[in-house]
Design a protein around this motif. Structure first.
Motif, PDB file in Angstrom:
ATOM      1  N   LEU A  22      21.808   6.698 -22.676  1.00 27.86           N
ATOM      2  CA  LEU A  22      23.111   6.288 -23.190  1.00 27.86           C
ATOM      3  C   LEU A  22      24.054   5.786 -22.107  1.00 27.86           C
ATOM      4  O   LEU A  22      24.990   5.050 -22.398  1.00 27.86           O
ATOM      5  CB  LEU A  22      23.759   7.446 -23.950  1.00 27.86           C
ATOM      6  N   SER A  23      23.822   6.173 -20.864  1.00 25.18           N
ATOM      7  CA  SER A  23      24.673   5.672 -19.785  1.00 25.18           C
ATOM      8  C   SER A  23      24.466   4.169 -19.568  1.00 25.18           C
ATOM      9  O   SER A  23      25.268   3.513 -18.907  1.00 25.18           O
ATOM     10  CB  SER A  23      24.403   6.428 -18.487  1.00 25.18           C
ATOM     11  N   LYS A  24      23.377   3.635 -20.157  1.00 25.30           N
ATOM     12  CA  LYS A  24      23.081   2.195 -20.024  1.00 25.30           C
ATOM     13  C   LYS A  24      23.017   1.532 -21.399  1.00 25.30           C
ATOM     14  O   LYS A  24      22.230   0.624 -21.631  1.00 25.30           O
ATOM     15  CB  LYS A  24      21.756   1.996 -19.285  1.00 25.30           C
ATOM     16  N   PHE A  25      23.888   1.981 -22.313  1.00 23.90           N
ATOM     17  CA  PHE A  25      23.856   1.434 -23.663  1.00 23.90           C
ATOM     18  C   PHE A  25      24.266  -0.042 -23.662  1.00 23.90           C
ATOM     19  O   PHE A  25      24.980  -0.512 -22.778  1.00 23.90           O
ATOM     20  CB  PHE A  25      24.767   2.241 -24.596  1.00 23.90           C
ATOM     21  N   ASN A  26      23.770  -0.753 -24.684  1.00 21.97           N
ATOM     22  CA  ASN A  26      24.187  -2.140 -24.923  1.00 21.97           C
ATOM     23  C   ASN A  26      24.334  -2.335 -26.426  1.00 21.97           C
ATOM     24  O   ASN A  26      24.108  -1.402 -27.209  1.00 21.97           O
ATOM     25  CB  ASN A  26      23.191  -3.133 -24.312  1.00 21.97           C
ATOM     26  N   ASN A  27      24.717  -3.521 -26.852  1.00 20.68           N
ATOM     27  CA  ASN A  27      24.972  -3.762 -28.276  1.00 20.68           C
ATOM     28  C   ASN A  27      23.737  -3.531 -29.132  1.00 20.68           C
ATOM     29  O   ASN A  27      23.841  -3.032 -30.267  1.00 20.68           O
ATOM     30  CB  ASN A  27      25.493  -5.193 -28.494  1.00 20.68           C
ATOM     31  N   ASP A  28      22.563  -3.890 -28.631  1.00 19.37           N
ATOM     32  CA  ASP A  28      21.334  -3.699 -29.408  1.00 19.37           C
ATOM     33  C   ASP A  28      21.061  -2.210 -29.644  1.00 19.37           C
ATOM     34  O   ASP A  28      20.690  -1.796 -30.757  1.00 19.37           O
ATOM     35  CB  ASP A  28      20.136  -4.331 -28.678  1.00 19.37           C
ATOM     36  N   ILE A  29      21.233  -1.406 -28.597  1.00 21.08           N
ATOM     37  CA  ILE A  29      21.036   0.038 -28.737  1.00 21.08           C
ATOM     38  C   ILE A  29      22.055   0.616 -29.708  1.00 21.08           C
ATOM     39  O   ILE A  29      21.709   1.420 -30.594  1.00 21.08           O
ATOM     40  CB  ILE A  29      21.133   0.730 -27.358  1.00 21.08           C
TER      41      ILE A  29
END
Length: 270
Positions: A22-29
């Protein structure tokens, strides 16, 4: 169905474990997580490393952050409410079946809970009861009876006593008797149209448009139905876990079965 996360449903199909950083979330995730949340009502993430800034940034992907009216927030990060039990305390904040802040005019749609300090694994679990399944298993006559009914929810309801220790430390001074609201008992998820029961045992004090005797009888019947074993999953906490749930779709109940220091960081979302 999910292209950017791995989703594993839990026992009784109540909630799901998601594997994602989650520290590297993006719109797709985020879109995949929103789909899983709509489907299961509650999702869990283990082995996360979230500082307060990243936690708040992630939470904002799901909507505007809500204020908790009863307690001051974490110093420097007022959006975060510290949910704490100290080793010498007998009562735990929020113990008992409920859904968050139903006594507000616009209750938070979602809640996030991040574990900072936990007792030994297997202690201090949080139980979640699927209100999708609770609604789906009602007979048609009860669904018809409930479809237009509303209930009164109060901050001075049965669960209010569990916040007393924290209110003494950092209460906002708001009188819980001054906070009440009326809401429909049936909710519908906008994302997938699944219906759920919305009746918080910790806050609901009366069903509207029926007499007091009928209200008590119906609430008792519904609460017993809402919390049947087959609708429940218990999440075992350890440090650096995150739970994210829809307050419209699940009830939750933290189990007070330990004498240790427990610290959780909570964010609620409109």
């Amino acid at each position: 169905m999910y292209n950017h996360i791995k989703v594993t449903p839990n026992k009784n199909n109540v909630g799901a474990i998601i594997e994602a950083e989650l520290s590297k979330f993006n719109n797709d995730i985020i879109e995949d997580v929103k789909d899983a949340l709509a489907e299961y009502g509650v999702v869990f993430f283990r082995n996360q490393k979230l500082d307060s800034e990243t936690y708040i940034k992630f939470a904002k992907q799901f909507g505007p952050l809500a204020e908790y009216p009863m307690l001051e927030g974490l110093e420097g990060h007022p959006e975060i409410t510290v949910v704490e039990k100290k080793p010498d305390e007998q009562i735990m904040f929020g113990e008992g079946w409920h859904t968050d802040s139903t006594y507000t005019k616009e209750p938070p749609r979602f809640t996030m809970l991040y574990s900072v300090k936990t007792p030994e694994k297997g202690k201090g679990n949080t139980l979640f009861a699927s209100q999708y399944r609770s609604y789906e298993t009602l007979d048609d006559s009860m669904k018809e009876k409930l479809k237009d009914l509303k209930a009164v929810f109060s901050a001075d309801g049965p669960i209010s006593k569990t916040r007393n220790n924290r209110v003494k430390e950092k209460g906002t001074g708001i009188d819980p008797k001054s906070l009440s609201a009326i809401h429909n008992i049936i909710k519908e998820n906008e994302r997938n149209k699944k219906k759920s029961l919305y009746l918080s045992p910790g806050h609901a004090i009366k069903i509207c448009d029926v007499d007091d005797e009928e209200s008590k009888k119906l609430m008792k019947e519904l609460v017993e139905h809402q919390t049947k074993d087959e609708f429940i999953y218990g999440f075992e906490w350890e440090p650096n876990c995150l739970a994210l749930w829809s307050n419209y779709s699940v009830l939750h109940n933290p189990v007070n079965d330990f004498n240790a220091h427990r610290v959780m960081h909570r964010i609620t979302i409109q």
